[in-house]
Scaffold this active site. Structure first.
Site, PDB file in Angstrom:
ATOM      1  N   CYS A   2      -0.123   6.394 -14.315  1.00  0.00           N
ATOM      2  CA  CYS A   2      -1.569   6.080 -14.775  1.00  0.00           C
ATOM      3  C   CYS A   2      -2.085   4.855 -14.349  1.00  0.00           C
ATOM      4  CB  CYS A   2      -1.277   6.170 -16.295  1.00  0.00           C
ATOM      5  SG  CYS A   2      -0.847   7.514 -16.976  1.00  0.00           S
ATOM      6  N   ARG A  27      -1.659   6.567  -6.845  1.00  0.00           N
ATOM      7  CA  ARG A  27      -0.530   6.555  -7.881  1.00  0.00           C
ATOM      8  C   ARG A  27      -0.473   8.156  -8.530  1.00  0.00           C
ATOM      9  NH1 ARG A  27       0.131   0.950 -10.139  1.00  0.00           N
ATOM     10  NH2 ARG A  27       0.504   2.045 -12.158  1.00  0.00           N
ATOM     11  N   TRP A  74      -1.783  10.261 -15.974  1.00  0.00           N
ATOM     12  CA  TRP A  74      -0.732  11.305 -15.553  1.00  0.00           C
ATOM     13  C   TRP A  74      -0.160  11.957 -17.036  1.00  0.00           C
ATOM     14  CZ3 TRP A  74       4.769  11.872 -15.871  1.00  0.00           C
ATOM     15  CH2 TRP A  74       5.216  12.788 -14.854  1.00  0.00           C
ATOM     16  N   ASN A 109      -1.481   2.788 -20.601  1.00  0.00           N
ATOM     17  CA  ASN A 109      -0.039   3.356 -19.562  1.00  0.00           C
ATOM     18  C   ASN A 109       0.898   2.993 -20.545  1.00  0.00           C
ATOM     19  OD1 ASN A 109      -2.158   3.518 -17.558  1.00  0.00           O
ATOM     20  ND2 ASN A 109      -1.395   1.999 -16.604  1.00  0.00           N
ATOM     21  N   GLY A 110       1.644   4.143 -20.369  1.00  0.00           N
ATOM     22  CA  GLY A 110       3.111   3.983 -21.192  1.00  0.00           C
ATOM     23  C   GLY A 110       3.246   5.220 -22.203  1.00  0.00           C
ATOM     24  N   GLU A 490      17.637  13.306   1.245  1.00  0.00           N
ATOM     25  CA  GLU A 490      16.231  12.714   1.399  1.00  0.00           C
ATOM     26  C   GLU A 490      15.272  13.756   2.016  1.00  0.00           C
ATOM     27  OE1 GLU A 490      12.705  10.246   1.308  1.00  0.00           O
ATOM     28  OE2 GLU A 490      14.466  10.695   0.094  1.00  0.00           O
ATOM     29  N   LYS A 494      11.991  15.546   0.374  1.00  0.00           N
ATOM     30  CA  LYS A 494      10.749  15.437   0.898  1.00  0.00           C
ATOM     31  C   LYS A 494       9.995  16.758   1.186  1.00  0.00           C
ATOM     32  CE  LYS A 494       9.992  11.366   1.351  1.00  0.00           C
ATOM     33  NZ  LYS A 494      10.611  11.400  -0.380  1.00  0.00           N
ATOM     34  N   GLU A 497       9.022  18.139  -2.381  1.00  0.00           N
ATOM     35  CA  GLU A 497       8.090  17.473  -3.096  1.00  0.00           C
ATOM     36  C   GLU A 497       6.653  17.782  -2.570  1.00  0.00           C
ATOM     37  OE1 GLU A 497       8.829  12.606  -3.997  1.00  0.00           O
ATOM     38  OE2 GLU A 497       9.166  13.430  -2.010  1.00  0.00           O
ATOM     39  N   HIS A 513      32.902  25.989   0.097  1.00  0.00           N
ATOM     40  CA  HIS A 513      32.882  25.717  -1.499  1.00  0.00           C
ATOM     41  C   HIS A 513      31.549  26.489  -2.492  1.00  0.00           C
ATOM     42  CE1 HIS A 513      36.666  23.616  -0.926  1.00  0.00           C
ATOM     43  NE2 HIS A 513      35.878  23.028   0.127  1.00  0.00           N
ATOM     44  N   LYS A 612       2.868   8.478  -8.179  1.00  0.00           N
ATOM     45  CA  LYS A 612       3.447   7.381  -7.176  1.00  0.00           C
ATOM     46  C   LYS A 612       4.512   6.439  -7.796  1.00  0.00           C
ATOM     47  CE  LYS A 612       4.010   5.504  -3.276  1.00  0.00           C
ATOM     48  NZ  LYS A 612       4.774   6.075  -2.296  1.00  0.00           N
TER      49      LYS A 612
END
Length: 617
Positions: A2, A27, A74, A109-110, A490, A494, A497, A513, A612
């Site tokens: 946010c 963001r 968000w 925000n929060g 990583e 990616k 995402e 395994h 973000k």
């Protein structure tokens, strides 16, 4: 996550508010809105589309005002819907209140943890709720406490809030005045036009091109902004002075140039980001990390790394470096898990946090938890010098990747690896494990990194041909061994995402395994295969995949003697880079995810459900 923008000015502030939201789009958000104090009362516009659609609304309704607040949201409490979008109004108590003029406008925000209790108490006073958000609770609470002074009302309200917040609020009765407050979520003050106008924002980027005079509010601060003036009060409500800093948050960072997406732009900015991050490193000395680093390094006997997401994988890579080169025991923890389990504190541990923004809520909370256990030797690898993380850590290394707008981190990740490699060398030297010859060799290799990265970026056409295959898949496996296992993780992150393909990463030796049961021709297997001590073991793992009909996509060094063939696709890296190989091998994985997402038509820079900067737990 946010974003907040607020302003008091003697000009129409709406264009600045909307532009600020556009600067904050990177963001991540699922709704947006703006509210102003207009002559006829409070006015607002909200949208679950992009900021561009909100701008059209504002233009059509002829929004104007000298006082205003704006927000990108968000969703946490309540679905992404217009009635849940900020700003939130309070019309006062009573069943008919919605038909009365709005009295309070607020953005937040929060997360407010005690919103249920506050909601019940406010309902008992006659307040009617039109959203499912915790934010509307704050707006009604402020209204219920208002007696003619909005600052006093906000001060009383925040005393009842449990959780994290950054808020901006104004009242119908007090034009040209906005109150801000922060606790656990960032908020800054901007001073513009020679002091004639004042701003609030969650990120200096929101004010790029408007002002470069920024005040970073501290934890617990309250700020009262008026036309041409502002006052700041600390958590004890005592007036304080905070330093005004000149911050160059260039709007040019938000320009795409010749690139299709910000993610592509940022992938290709990595040679410059690494060069800038390593600029000025002529020798490995503790002072690279701050004036107290020499004594701190002498006092520690272990390392604890705390990070989330992509930053966590950079920490996992650093563990291999730190233990093999500096010979120091290293533990890597997911920050969001660390403070919720019983651990054994060691005051001689160097606590290293890794964060792109320096405001990651889980990592900040984990740092504070470690400090509360007596682990006060702290260091951060961070991309924002003015962030809360840098202020709260004893030592810091500031990466200079520049603003990263794409939600999926690329250049910030490789810059973190560069900073962590320097930390490894500094600790190795302080512990007597780095010879002058080895130091000179490593510095030479680091200086060559930008050129080596350019050579890797030249592989993009070959990566695009792989992406055409991956775009038709729904699952993928990534394999790596040793310090390239985190790079495989990583790469999988990616891909999932931004392309929404399910991807998992494993140490290659773990294939038999369990994961081998998944291997079919419809499950591509990406393998990071540098020519290191584990190469022959890795080749055996590749044979296991091929024997079961799996299709391999291998990133191999030039001298690894792995040849393309039926079901085996090989891209050769330009050169073997030893300990720094992870910085090079991750780049093709970034490009693979990017071009696969493009082929599938996803929103590359703003993947669904993601933000973000994660500033709430």
């Amino acid at each position: 996550m946010c974003g907040i923008v607020g302003a008091v000015s003697n000009r129409n502030i709406v264009p600045v508010l909307v532009q600020g939201l556009q600067r904050l789009e990177y963001r991540g958000y699922d709704s947006c809105g703006v509210a102003v104090h207009a002559d006829g009362g409070l006015k607002r516009a909200r949208s679950t589309s992009r900021v561009s659609e909100l701008a059209e609304q504002v233009a059509l309704s002829h929004f104007e005002g000298h006082t205003g607040i704006a927000h990108t949201r968000w969703a946490t409490h309540g679905a992404p819907a217009v009635h849940n979008a900020h700003p939130h109004f309070s019309h006062g108590p009573g069943a008919d209140a919605a038909n009365q003029p709005a009295r309070v406008a607020l953005v937040h925000n929060g997360i407010i943890e005690n919103h249920d209790e506050l909601r019940a108490a406010l309902k008992a006073k006659g307040y009617v709720f039109s959203s499912q958000t915790d934010t509307e609770v704050i707006s009604h609470l402020v209204d219920s406490l208002y007696d003619g002074d909005i600052f006093k009302a906000v001060k009383s309200a925040i005393a009842q809030l449990h959780g994290a917040y950054a808020i901006a609020v104004f009242h119908h009765n007090e034009p040209l005045r906005v109150i801000g407050a922060r606790s656990g979520s960032p908020l800054i003050l901007g001073v513009g036009n020679g002091g004639a106008e004042t701003f609030l924002a969650s990120d200096a980027m929101a004010l790029a091109g408007v002002t470069d005079q920024i005040v970073y509010l501290e934890e617990g601060d309250l700020v009262d902004i008026r036309l041409g003036a502002y006052s700041i009060f600390d958590r004890d409500h005592q007036p304080v002075q905070r330093e005004v800093k000149t911050v160059q948050a260039h709007s040019g960072a938000a320009e795409l140039g010749p690139y299709r997406h910000y993610m592509q732009k940022e992938i290709f900015e990595q040679p410059r980001a690494i060069a800038d991050t390593l600029d000025g490193v002529e020798a490995i000395v503790p002072e690279l990390f701050g004036p107290l680093a020499k004594q701190t390094f002498a006092d520690i006997d272990s390392v604890l790394i705390l990070a989330c997401g992509t930053s966590y994988y950079s920490g996992c890579t650093a563990k291999y470096w730190l233990e093999s080169m500096a010979h120091i025991p290293t533990q890597v923890e997911v920050a969001s898990e660390y403070r919720y389990r019983d651990s054994v504190p060691n005051p001689k541990t160097l606590v290293v946090t890794i964060t792109q923004s320096g405001e990651t809520a889980d990592t900040l909370a984990a740092l504070r938890h470690a400090q509360s256990l007596g682990m006060t030797q702290t260091l951060t690898i961070c991309n924002v010098a003015t962030s809360a993380m840098v202020r709260e850590c004893k030592l810091a290394y500031i990466t200079r990747a520049g603003v990263e707008i794409g939600v999926a981190s690329t250049k910030a990740f490789t810059a973190q690896l560069a900073g962590l490699f320097l930390l490894t060398l500094a600790l190795a030297k302080s512990r007597g494990h780095l010879s002058a010859e080895a130091e000179a060799k490593h510095i030479k290799s680091m200086r060559h990194l930008p050129v080596a990265l350019q050579s890797v970026l030249a592989l993009e056409p070959q990566i695009i041909s792989w992406a055409d295959d991956f775009a038709r898949m729904e699952n993928a496996l990534f394999l790596g061994r040793g310090l390239h296992y985190p790079i495989a993780m990583e790469g999988a992150l990616k891909l999932k995402e931004i392309s929404y393909i399910h991807a998992e990463a494993y140490p290659a030796g773990e294939l038999k395994h369990g994961p081998l049961a998944l291997v079919t021709s419809a499950m591509p297997v990406v393998t990071v295969a540098p020519n290191d001590a584990l190469l022959e073991k890795l080749k055996s793992n590749l044979h296991e995949v091929r024997a079961r009909g799996g299709v391999l996509y291998v990133l191999a060094d030039a001298d690894s003697r792995i040849e393309s063939g039926e079901g085996l696709h090989v891209i050769r890296m330009p050169e073997h880079y030893g300990a720094l190989s992870p910085l090079l091998h991750v780049v093709p994985l970034q490009l693979l995810a990017y071009h696969t997402a493009c082929a599938r038509g996803t929103d590359v820079d703003k993947p669904r459900n993601l933000a973000k900067s994660v500033t709430v737990e």
